[in-house]
Scaffold this motif. Sequence first.
Motif, mmCIF file in Angstrom:
data_model
loop_
_atom_site.group_PDB
_atom_site.id
_atom_site.type_symbol
_atom_site.label_atom_id
_atom_site.label_comp_id
_atom_site.label_asym_id
_atom_site.label_seq_id
_atom_site.Cartn_x
_atom_site.Cartn_y
_atom_site.Cartn_z
ATOM 1 N N TYR A 124 0.849 -1.195 0.000
ATOM 2 C CA TYR A 124 0.000 0.000 0.000
ATOM 3 C C TYR A 124 0.891 1.254 0.000
ATOM 4 C CZ TYR A 124 -3.751 -3.277 1.121
ATOM 5 O OH TYR A 124 -4.647 -4.310 1.081
ATOM 6 N N ARG A 132 -1.578 -1.456 -4.511
ATOM 7 C CA ARG A 132 -2.882 -1.886 -4.015
ATOM 8 C C ARG A 132 -3.601 -0.741 -3.300
ATOM 9 N NH1 ARG A 132 -2.586 -6.372 -0.230
ATOM 10 N NH2 ARG A 132 -4.701 -6.867 -0.955
ATOM 11 N N SER A 133 -3.071 0.492 -3.465
ATOM 12 C CA SER A 133 -3.606 1.620 -2.697
ATOM 13 C C SER A 133 -4.573 2.499 -3.478
ATOM 14 C CB SER A 133 -2.450 2.485 -2.171
ATOM 15 O OG SER A 133 -1.714 3.036 -3.243
#
Length: 252
Positions: free
Chosen positions: A206, A236-237
Amino acid sequence: MKRFVISDSHGGYKALVQCLERCGFDKGKDQLIFLGDVVDGWSETKESIDLLLKLKHLVYLLGNHDQWALKYYTGQLTQEAELKSWLRQGGAATVASYGESKSMPPEHLELLQQAKLYLVTDDNLLFVHAGFDTSKPLTETDVFTLIWSRDFIENHYRSYQKGKPFHINGYKEVYIGHTPTILLDKKQTTPLRMDNLILLDTGAGYTGRLSIMDIDSQQVWQSDPVMTLYPQEEGRSGLSWNDRRALGLVYI
């Protein structure tokens, strides 16, 4: 031989390289215990596994994203809803890393297929990706609990917040990944110790950094914020480093 532990690099090869260099890791002599999820997120899953395969004393544990990737590359990820979920949560970057419609190299598949569900060392240290069921023997804990469930961590974190972290009986120390410390507390950017439980995932997938710990000295080294190593990627952020800067959302 020195012993190190790391977790959840999520395709962040550049961060993995930084951690190994900064701790002075000897690829031929030292041991690395990887708590899972080398795949899914940033763009260099293939390069990351290539690097791990060069480590003489690697112990690799299975993570939930590793299981997802295994299912995909062995033709078992057939349900459309699950496939979409995996692709959305970092799987698309793994597919791109190997190339659309291309297979995962046999030696990469073998690393994940032979991954351990947990490790107990001779000096009674437990390593596992997500958690375990303390009410039953470790050998009887189901795979979902070991690599997916957050119940174990959430129970311990609630006690920790109340100032009453409780000791995990049966083990000298327990090392776990899976649950990013920065999702529990955005200020917790380093590994979190709760009595004899240590959380190693510091949010590399993230907005956080990748962390590596010398198991015996407890010294920690970290990468740069991983998003700054891949400034055009979302990981994945949801937002890339460049997008955050453009929106004035830069904070580390």
